[in-house]
Every structure is written in structure tokens, then in C-alpha cells.
Design an enzyme around this catalytic site. Sequence first.
Site, PDB file in Angstrom:
ATOM      1  CG  HIS A 295     -10.169  -6.823  -3.171  1.00 14.28           C
ATOM      2  ND1 HIS A 295     -10.861  -6.301  -2.102  1.00 14.28           N
ATOM      3  CD2 HIS A 295      -9.078  -7.426  -2.652  1.00 14.28           C
ATOM      4  CE1 HIS A 295     -10.214  -6.598  -0.978  1.00 14.28           C
ATOM      5  NE2 HIS A 295      -9.131  -7.267  -1.287  1.00 14.28           N
ATOM      6  N   GLY A 296     -10.913  -5.166  -7.552  1.00 17.87           N
ATOM      7  CA  GLY A 296     -10.753  -5.384  -8.988  1.00 17.87           C
ATOM      8  C   GLY A 296     -11.959  -4.972  -9.803  1.00 17.87           C
TER       9      GLY A 296
END
Length: 471
Positions: A295-296
Site C-alpha cells: 500500500h505504500g
Amino acid sequence: MSLWFYGYFNPSYLLIICSSIAINYLLSKAMILHGGEEKKKRKPFLVLGIIFNVGLIFYFKYYDFFIQNINTVFKTDFNLRHIVLPLGISFFTFQQISFVVDAYRGETDDYSFLEYALFVSYFPQLVAGPIVLHSELIPQFRDSKKQKPYFENLSRGIMMFTRGLGKKMLIADMFGKAVDFGYSQASLIPAGEGALTIPEIIIVMTAYAFQLYFDFSGYSDMATGLGAMFNFDIPMNFNSPFKAISIAEFWKRWHLTLTRFLTTYVYIPLGGNRKGKLRTYINTMIVFLVSGIWHGANWTFILWGISHGVVQCINKLTHGTYVKVCDAAGRLPFGVILKGIIRAVSWFVTFEFLCVSWIMFRGASVTQFIQIIKRFGVVNLDVRSELIEGFRIPKFKYVLEFLHLPSSDHTVLMTGCILSLLAAFVICLCCENNYERKYRTNALSLVFTWVILVACIVSMSSISTFLYFNF
């Protein structure tokens, strides 16, 4: 045309996606040519494919994060590259990893380069999913019946696309205004006068839960709707996830294609639940760690993934007990009511965990998350008008005056906020999702669709980007 669509964002990134498509196709082709031989002769191509894809996403998404942590731990001074994240790289890279692994397993057909390139770049789901498998999309490209206009699919696709667009622009962006203001205050004033109060934190974290849901769910509906317009079935990505009464059920309903990918290509190859309870819990934690990293590039995402992994393990550990309690409650007098109360409490705990964990997901840093959580210990029940300005209902003041109720501007805003949150709960918990809905081609559907579409077009001057473009 899909590549033109992708290049419109930034033409220079066409080189990245085209190179990725060509290299993965050649590697899969090499494995297919060795299809009659032992898997060990195909394994070098599999390893090269995984190294290439993981290396690509690492460089563009995690290089600066890695260097930052090296500099922090070892007191070095390596320069950051400040690389701009190519649009959709997380999605089309995972999609190609699944293809390379399937080619290694001998589960792919002898696709042409054009078919494979379209599978990867197909524009409705290119930039933010769903993560589609080759077996779901390429056979549809080959179906000659799907290459002619089919007006039932076209009308259904328009209705689904419009409802998805409405989710994004009319609902998610409304909640997003409160979220943006709340986190701007959390960043500027971490503590002391002006910091978020308890009611403000509750509003912000609940608003973000709805913003994230309606934003990403809306995008997935739009992708599915666009697919239907071209006679293609794109898989469901959301199945009313806020109806879940446990984190395990939530992940069976939320971002279904990511859950499927992680289960099929990470969890099961690690051994799944076939090697004892301890190994099952370790594999579960690895899967959620991968999900967080995907996700990041921030410790907030990593800790968010770990927190979901821990709760998932607790759910696996206590699921049998929960089932026994529900069964026992069902056999008691007023058992239906008692069982309903247990499920309601389970739902509430699940939803609140999601909201709190998403503070970390949305926060700029772990420090900011801790500072926000600490504010729950400071008794202050004020709510600033600036936070809830986005919930203003035009002319609602006159309705309150007519009912002889307090009609100050702050009361109007607070009432609008409460009504918006309640309406969002009703939509999420009581309504069919856009995949379950039956789309009737009648006058009412026509009017409803056009009203939403016109409202969205009028609102386009203030549109914000899709949240999952960042991931």
C-alpha cells in the site's frame, strides 16, 4: 488506446509499462516453450520474472523510503531521488507477477503478444484495479460474440459506472473535505491549543472510513461498468465490507482481488494452514506485512498491515469460541435477540478497529498517529465549524426555524454532519451493493441515472484524485 489513456497522465511512463509488458511476456513465453519439461528448467525464468517485477516496484515506490531508513540508522547522507510514482504500477505489476507464476505452473495458454499487452493495459482497471487474472479477461477478448454492441450490457454498464462516479464525487469527496481539514490540523498543531478534540477525531476517522470506502468502491464500480459497456465481465472487488462482523470476514469482502492475489501467490505457496497452527499464524503475518508494504512506502502502512495481521491471528484463535457462544446463545430463551446483540457488538468492535487503524493508514507518520490517539485522553468536546463545513445543507436553517429548533450556523453544520454519517451507514449496511443490484431499463432508472450523472458533471470543478492512485 489503453496505452494512449495511460500515457495521457505522463507520456514518459509509457516506456516503463511497455518494457514491463515485453519482458514479462518474453519470460512467460520462454516458460511455455519449456512446458513439456520439468519445472526446475522453468524455474530460472520464474525467478528472473519475480526479481524484475519486484525490483521495478521497489525502485519506483520504495527506493527513497529505503535510503531514508539507511540514512537514519547508519547516520549516512545518501541522496534521495524523489521519484514520482508511475500511475498504477502496484496494480499492473501484481497482475504480471500472477501471470508469470501461472506460466511457471503451466496454467497459461499460448497467448499472442497483443492479447497479453491488452490484458495488462486494459484501461478500465489499469490504474487502480481490480487485479484481474489472465484466465478471466483474455478468453473474453477472444470471444467473437463480445466484439459486437450489446445494448443491455451497454445500459447496465452506464448505470453501474454512473453510480460508481456518484459514490466518488457526491459522497467520498464530501467526507474528504472533513478528513483533509482534520489531518491538516493534526500536522500543524500536534498538541496544545488548536489540536483535534475527541469529537473531532471521531468525525475525522469515521469520515475517512467512508471516504476510503466510497472512493475505492466507486472506482471499482466504474471499472466494472466500463467493462460491461465493452461486453467484458470484470470481477467484483467489493462485497459490502462494512457489513463484516470480524476482520477475517472484512478481508473476504474488501479489495477481493488483492486478497485473492495474496492468498493464491503468497499465503498458499508459504504453506497456508497445512503446516500447523504456528506456521499458519506466521504465514498470516507475512501476508498482511506484504499487504501493508504494497500500500505504500511508509512505516504507517507497514504497522497498519501488522496490526491487521495480529487481529486476523486473534480471530483465527478465537473463532471456534465465538461460534460456540453464538450457538449457545441461540438455544437460550430470547436466543435470537441475544445472538443479534453478540453480532452487533462484534460488528461495532470490527468497525471501530478499522477506523482506528485507518488513522495510521491516513497519517503522515507513526508519530502523528500516536499524537492523535493521545488526544482521546484530553477531555474537550468542541467541534470547529471549519471541520464540518463540507456537510452544510443549503437552506436547512429555515427547516430548523420552522420546526422551532436551534438554527445557528454551527447547529446547521453539525446536523448536516450527523445526517451525512447516518446516511452513509444506511447505504453501507442496508442497501444492496452495485454488483448485487438488478439494473432495470425503465424510465425510473433512466431519470435516476441522468440525475446522478448531471450532478457529478456539475461537481467536476472540485473533484479530487482517487485515493488508491497513491498506492
